[in-house]
Scaffold this active site. Structure first.
Site, PDB file in Angstrom:
ATOM      1  N   ARG A 120      10.575  -7.511   5.164  1.00 33.60           N
ATOM      2  CA  ARG A 120       9.735  -8.622   4.685  1.00 33.60           C
ATOM      3  C   ARG A 120       8.351  -8.110   4.277  1.00 33.60           C
ATOM      4  NH1 ARG A 120      11.520 -13.794   5.802  1.00 33.60           N
ATOM      5  NH2 ARG A 120       9.424 -14.588   5.496  1.00 33.60           N
ATOM      6  N   TYR A 144      -6.049  -6.750   8.758  1.00 32.05           N
ATOM      7  CA  TYR A 144      -5.609  -5.376   8.902  1.00 32.05           C
ATOM      8  C   TYR A 144      -6.644  -4.640   9.736  1.00 32.05           C
ATOM      9  CZ  TYR A 144      -2.529  -1.772   7.051  1.00 32.05           C
ATOM     10  OH  TYR A 144      -1.555  -0.812   6.910  1.00 32.05           O
ATOM     11  N   ASP A 178       0.814  -1.212   0.000  1.00 33.34           N
ATOM     12  CA  ASP A 178       0.000   0.000   0.000  1.00 33.34           C
ATOM     13  C   ASP A 178       0.851   1.268   0.000  1.00 33.34           C
ATOM     14  OD1 ASP A 178      -2.045  -1.733   0.069  1.00 33.34           O
ATOM     15  OD2 ASP A 178      -2.720  -1.301   2.108  1.00 33.34           O
ATOM     16  N   GLY A 225      23.133  -4.105   8.282  1.00 35.96           N
ATOM     17  CA  GLY A 225      23.850  -3.425   7.224  1.00 35.96           C
ATOM     18  C   GLY A 225      22.900  -2.712   6.288  1.00 35.96           C
ATOM     19  N   SER A 244       7.642   3.763  -0.589  1.00 37.13           N
ATOM     20  CA  SER A 244       8.562   2.809   0.020  1.00 37.13           C
ATOM     21  C   SER A 244       9.538   2.277  -1.022  1.00 37.13           C
ATOM     22  CB  SER A 244       7.776   1.663   0.663  1.00 37.13           C
ATOM     23  OG  SER A 244       6.942   1.042  -0.288  1.00 37.13           O
TER      24      SER A 244
END
Lengths: 661, 638
Positions: free
Chosen positions: B297, B558, B283, B352, B288
């Site tokens: 993930r 959700y 979404d 990292g 992102s």
């Protein structure tokens, strides 16, 4: 814990009661029986048809799983097992209908009106219940003192437009042909008294109950004590059904379950003499419809009032908060039956005790209860009123729910109470006498001393059953008073040890919880009987009457336990079976009483004897040995002996027994 | 690399309509976002950090170095897109980016005031600009700065830039910013341009003991970007946004290799120009980044067709204090002990910086069709989704909203332009509620998205609607479906609107086995409502959920919850308490700690009970080996 406050006597506001019969006496019963009944419903859902309920149970994953298992293990075809399950369900299931409830409402209120002066119900409790039935599945947990209890409950709920409960009843009711079916139609479902190893029965039964709870179909009602208390003292709770009704919450199937303790207090119990005889070993008449009609004689008598107190609903969710890790139930499919973990079991146990305590706390005590307590300790009439007033103060000090008509002079209250219980007491020569049954009935007196003794015992036990109603108020301070008296020194630690010993010993007799010691200390300090410092517990001079009254209250029990111990040490033979135990102890007790070596005929009560045995079994002083058909009792004489000595105050408590507990 | 360009052109000439489809699709999903001023093909630029590229600030990609020029510094998304109530009390979305932009939503204000007991007159507006004096001056490691300057990499200590990288989008983070409150922020922001730049930065950080916090899209909702207040070293935020190129596309193996800083919409747009897509659409895909997906993930809406990020990942390069970790080949699967990719997936920046990723790609599907089904109640809807999953015929996306969200979706319906349309709407409503007897208080809706050949889509549709019918579902049209997915992209904007009017909101997610879906939904929603009430929230809280993903053995749920905080002295405290309780309820009912948001710092208290003590120890020992000095000191997870 959050819900603790619910039980705190300090916070309790005594609600107002409303007499349910008042309106019934002035308006038409028929109209009442046919009134428009529109109860509020759980989440507004209409009630579920009983046939649908049955098919839900029979087709549930849970039941299917067990059917498969049983079929695999026994080699029976699954269809046959399923059929068996179906038959079990048929035998068990209720068929709640409004018609029979209306019928009971009609006939019972007619009866109630002649039997009782009033049936008082706390209004606020009803309102709370009304609120909570809409939000959560509700479990009603009434105290159980009389056959009347569950019909009374249903009639009350019908009267106040609350949803009719579904009631777990013992199978023995089903013996009454017509009545059994009538009860079934008014919401009772019947369970066998024992079905320990029967997996299929258990599966059907638990799934049946859970389905109703899960879907909030009707308030579930059962008796925590499992059976009627013949002594009017709360029985230690049974956990089976409580476990089942809590499971839907623990497994996340419902958001919460509300437990509502209900205290039903009778001013005079219909079965009073019946219970006493039963306790003395005269077997109880088998429940039968005709028997009930024979009991019509009772209809002509005055049984005073009933108080029904619907307690504060207790949320299982808030009880479980921080106590039970619910995620433990997520690791395997929920339809596979599993034994609850140890922490869950101890949680359920604690909840059960709490609820019984809540029932006790809201029991309404009548003046007669105080009089009975005094009479058992022997009292003259002129003293009686004075003492009763004193005891009234003490009882209130201890936070009991006493219903004493303050508008009347005490002497009138006392004589009123005595007149209600003419079957038990007689006033003569300025003294109050317990009435011997033989003297009450016309005809020749009993022949043998033993029979005479039993007659006295019947009266004493009847009287004791009233005293017992107040025991929950006194038992903690009484334990402490006794502990202070018999502890080897006034050191607080020492007193605590003696207290703990007594509490442990009597845990099957009374409803006791951890934390009692502090509470008892507070109570006795408040009433001025004790002084408690960091190190010392000292009895005050002006507290002597209180302390000796309390000790006298506990004494019959302590003596009784000693008698049982003595019997086991001195008389019990090697192959004593569990069945023989009660009659044998009774004979032993009769002997002691006749010899004049024992003061209390109360000790003849089989309830006390069984509790004593249960305690000894729990403590490991006696073991059950399964020998073929019979269970024999193996007695550790050394230990029983030392327990007896400690009870009698001959040994300091620390050394002997506690070390082994 | 040079061949990439020819690849692109050849593929687009072979399948000319692919490009059209791609463009159409992009319009639908993300809208046109800053129309590329040039052709914007796949660039195959070498790494040129030394030049301090003058063009970098005006890069053709979505995310500039100075993010605040395009995006809100204290709210969600683009500066130009904002919901507001106009003078007539109608709701509007400003800007031109979204399907709803510029349309009037007449029902929203009614829904808003009646659901939350809020008033349009009562406002709680945000501080408009950041007061630079509220930001503590940077604490810089001089030696590190010297070295950094010598590399010529762009960096800044500007307060605005540093504040922008000090937070994700948790409610408490945004709430504080709106009040102008700033906590610990990074001391500097550095923009590497390529993998080698990252290697240099990590080396320097190790050498001078500087704390590094990788920053991708900044859309975290797990407090992952919050600077640990106990951190005493200088903190450098490593913003990967300028590492945003697709380095190559391999059409034979259907993979693409891209730098980790590329954001979702750019990745899809650039691949689309070659006729491909990854199909990974979380979404947050507008903002992102690819690296962020791997590090948390992530899960995309269309995972039923394309898979989640762990299914899409072919190869990944991560720069750690111990050096670069990567596999030696680009293969679909291998049996070489525990998969090292799984140390990287979900590492949340603790080990990292992910610099380059090879990801699976697919040709853009020929046809895409939305759909929706209404169910008489949520239970039926869940049963239907379960059946669809059982038969393994789930469309690209299938989501089930509960009744509250159904109503919410309705409130967002734009004004109907014609009388005929509104008549049709009325007719539809009449049919469903009166003829079919659905109770408007229980009705719920599933939204669907089908992808594939035209024929396959039709066939697939038939199958799914057939199953739905068995559970009392009625097909409710493409438009409703489309609206449903729209909601996902604008809901975060709506939170800002709520916050302008004393309403705070948050979302969270979990995954549960099928048999517990209903129980988790019911219990968590009720717990939220109750906890809010207990904490003194005046008006009943809104708590709603939807089933967003289905798997063979379970589903992703959700939750949204929102309440009016007028009259509360410490709304964030109440909010955090409620969120905490909700999570505990989830765990108690057999849900997971997170399905795709990650753990961050928000949920790390529960990690031990989630993965067991030994499990946590395993993770710790990896951290201890890879980063013994805790250079990557964001303190997520462990």
């Amino acid at each position: 814990m959050a819900s603790k406050s619910l039980y705190s006597p300090m916070l309790k506001k005594r609600d107002d009661f409303e007499d349910m019969l008042e309106e019934r006496r002035t308006s038409s019963d028929l109209k009442y029986a046919f009134k428009c009944y529109t109860p509020v419903l759980y989440k507004g859902m209409p009630p579920c048809k009983t046939t649908l309920l049955k098919s839900m149970v029979l087709h549930s994953d849970q039941l299917r799983y067990v059917v498969r298992q049983v079929s695999k293990d026994t080699g029976t075809a699954p269809v046959a097992v399923q059929e068996e399950a179906s038959a079990i369900l048929e035998e068990m299931a209720h068929r709640l209908q409004l018609g029979p409830v209306r019928f009971f409402a009609f006939t019972l209120t007619k009866a109630f009106k002649t039997l009782f002066r009033s049936i008082c119900v706390n209004e606020e409790g009803l309102q709370r219940l009304q609120q909570v039935v809409q939000e959560h599945p509700v479990v009603l947990l009434p105290s159980h003192r009389s056959y009347m209890d569950f019909l009374l409950m249903s009639v009350i709920l019908y009267t106040y437009d609350l949803p009719l409960p579904v009631i777990a009843a013992g199978m023995d009711f089903m013996g009454m042909k017509i009545l059994g079916e009538m009860l079934r139609m008014s919401g009772a479902f019947f369970i066998r008294r024992s079905f320990g190893g029967d997996r299929l029965y258990w599966a059907v039964f638990s799934e049946y109950v859970k389905t109703m709870v899960r879907n909030g179909m009707a308030p579930m009602e059962f008796f925590l004590e499992g059976t009627r208390s013949r002594t009017c003292k709360s029985l230690t709770p049974k956990l089976g059904l409580l476990n089942i009704v809590m499971e839907p919450f623990l497994k996340g199937e419902v958001f919460d379950v509300s437990l509502v303790p209900v205290s039903i207090s009778y001013e005079r119990i219909l079965e009073e003499a019946l219970y006493a005889r039963e306790l003395l070993g005269v077997p109880k008449p088998k429940e039968s419809t005709s028997g009930l009609f024979k009991a019509r004689k009772v209809l002509s008598e005055d049984y005073g009032s009933i108080h029904v107190y619907f307690g504060q609903p207790v949320s299982v969710r808030s009880l479980a908060q921080g106590r039970v890790d619910r995620s433990q139930f997520t690791m395997q499919p929920r339809h596979i039956p599993s034994k609850p973990s140890e922490d869950t079991q101890s949680f359920v146990n604690d909840v059960a005790y709490r609820l019984v305590c809540a029932q006790e706390e809201n029991m309404v005590l009548r003046p007669w209860v105080l009089l009975a307590s005094l009479l058992l300790q022997g009292m003259a009439l002129e003293e009686l009123t004075q003492q009763a007033v004193w005891l009234r103060g003490l009882v209130r000090e201890f936070g009991a729910f006493l219903h004493w008509p303050d508008d009347k002079p005490p002497s009138e209250v006392v004589s009123d109470s005595l007149s209600l219980h003419v079957g038990l007491v007689r006033v003569a020569d300025g003294r109050v006498w317990l009435l011997l049954e033989g003297a009450a009935a016309e005809g020749p007196g009993p022949a043998t001393p033993e029979e005479r003794l039993l007659d006295v015992a019947v009266q004493v036990l009847s009287c004791a059953s009233y005293r017992n109603q107040a025991l929950h108020v006194f038992v903690r301070p009484a334990l402490l008073a006794t502990a202070v008296h018999s502890a080897s020194s006034g050191k607080k630690e020492e007193v605590f040890h003696t207290f703990s010993f007594l509490r442990n010993m009597l845990a099957n007799e009374f409803i006791l919880c951890p934390g009692d010691f502090e509470e008892a200390c507070q109570q006795l300090v408040r009433s001025g009987a004790l002084q408690v410092s960091q190190q010392e517990v000292t009895a005050m001079d002006r507290g002597q009457p209180t302390l000796s009254f309390l000790m006298a209250m506990l004494d019959p029990f302590l003596q009784g336990y000693q008698v049982v111990c003595r019997y086991l040490c001195e008389e019990a033979s090697e192959g004593l079976t569990e069945k023989q135990f009660v009659p044998a102890v009774r004979n032993f007790t009769v002997k002691l009483l006749l010899q004049g070596n024992l003061r209390y005929s109360e000790v003849l009560s089989s309830d006390l004897q069984k509790n004593a045995l249960a305690a000894l079994l729990r403590l490991g002083a006696v073991r059950r040995v399964n020998g073929g058909q019979q269970v024999t009792l193996k007695v550790d004489k050394l230990m029983v002996n030392s327990l007896e000595d400690t009870l009698g105050g001959k040994l300091p408590t620390q050394k002997c027994v506690l070390a082994r507990l | 690399m040079a061949s990439d360009g020819s690849n692109t052109s050849s593929s687009s000439s072979i399948i000319p309509d692919r490009k059209n489809i791609a463009q159409q699709r992009l319009r639908i999903i993300a809208g046109h976002l800053r129309k590329p001023d040039t052709d914007g093909g796949v660039e195959a630029l070498g790494c040129s950090a030394q030049e301090n590229r003058p063009g970098a600030a005006t890069n053709k990609t979505t995310v500039p170095r100075r993010r605040q020029e395009v995006m809100k510094w204290n709210g969600w998304g683009y500066n130009d897109s904002r919901f507001f109530f106009n003078k007539k009390g109608l709701t509007e979305l400003s800007g031109k980016r979204y399907r709803l932009s510029g349309l009037l939503m007449p029902h929203m204000s009614d829904w808003f005031t009646s659901t939350f007991g809020a008033s349009l007159q009562h406002t709680s507006l945000a501080t408009p600009t950041l007061d630079p004096s509220a930001v503590k001056p940077p604490f810089l490691n001089e030696a590190f700065m010297e070295d950094l300057k010598s590399t010529g990499l762009p960096f800044t200590t500007d307060p605005e830039d540093r504040v922008f990288r000090s937070h994700g989008h948790c409610l408490h983070e945004i709430f504080a910013l709106r009040e102008g409150k700033v906590g610990r922020v990074p001391d500097l922001v550095v923009w590497p341009n390529c993998h080698d730049d990252v290697v240099k930065i990590v080396d320097m950080a190790c050498k001078h003991n500087v704390c590094l916090m990788p920053y991708g899209g900044g859309t975290s909702v797990s407090s992952a970007l919050e600077c640990p207040p106990e951190e005493t070293r200088s903190i450098a935020s490593l913003d990967t946004s300028q590492m945003n190129r697709i380095l190559w596309i391999d059409e034979k193996n259907l993979t693409a290799h891209a730098e980790a800083g590329i954001v979702g919409q750019d990745l899809e747009r650039l691949l689309g120009e070659s006729g491909y897509c990854t199909g990974h659409e979380p979404d947050s895909m507008e903002f992102s980044s690819l690296g962020g997906w791997v590090a948390t993930r992530a899960s995309g809406m269309k995972k039923n067709v394309y898979g989640n990020i762990e299914d899409l990942l072919i190869h990944v390069k991560m720069v750690t204090p111990q050096g670069v970790v990567q596999k030696s080949c680009q293969v679909p699967r291998m049996s070489t002990g525990p998969d090292i990719h799984h140390f990287i997936l979900g590492s949340e920046g603790t080990l990292g910086v992910i610099t380059e990723v090879t990801i699976k790609i697919r040709p853009i599907p020929q046809h895409q069709k939305y759909g929706s089904v209404v169910f008489p109640n949520f239970e039926m809807g869940v049963a239907c989704l379960r059946e669809v999953a059982r038969q393994r015929c789930a469309p690209a996306s299938i989501r089930l909203m509960d009744n509250e969200q159904f109503k919410f979706g309705h409130a967002l319906k734009p004004q109907v332009s014609s009388v005929f349309m509104s008549f049709l709407e009325g007719l539809k409503k009449f049919y469903i509620t009166k003829v079919k007897g659905f109770d408007p208080e229980h009705i719920c809706v599933a939204t669907l998205l089908f992808e594939g050949d035209r024929e396959k889509v039709l066939q697939h549709e038939k199958q799914v609607y057939g199953i739905a019918a068995k559970f009392g579902g009625l097909a409710a049209g493409e438009d409703n479906g489309h609206m449903g997915y729209m909601l996902t992209y604008v809901i975060a904007y709506l939170r800002d609107l709520g916050m302008d009017h004393f309403v705070i909101a948050e979302s969270f997610e979990t995954s549960v086995p099928w048999d517990r879906v209903l129980d988790v939904c019911r219990n968590v929603k009720e717990r939220i409502t109750r906890e809010c009430k207990e904490k003194g929230v005046q008006f009943p809280a809104m708590s709603t959920c939807r089933v967003t993903q289905s798997y063979d053995s379970g589903a992703c749920i959700y939750f949204y919850f929102a309440f009016n905080y007028r009259g509360l002295s410490n709304p964030v405290h109440v909010f955090e308490h409620v969120e905490h309780c909700a999570r505990q309820e989830i765990l108690a009912n057999g849900g997971s700690l997170s399905h795709h948001h990650g753990v961050g710092k928000l949920r790390k208290a529960w990690l031990k009970e989630t993965v067991s003590e030994v499990g946590l120890g395993m993770l710790k020992s990896v951290k201890d080996y890879v980063d013994p000095e805790n250079i990557f000191g964001n303190r997520n997870l462990l």
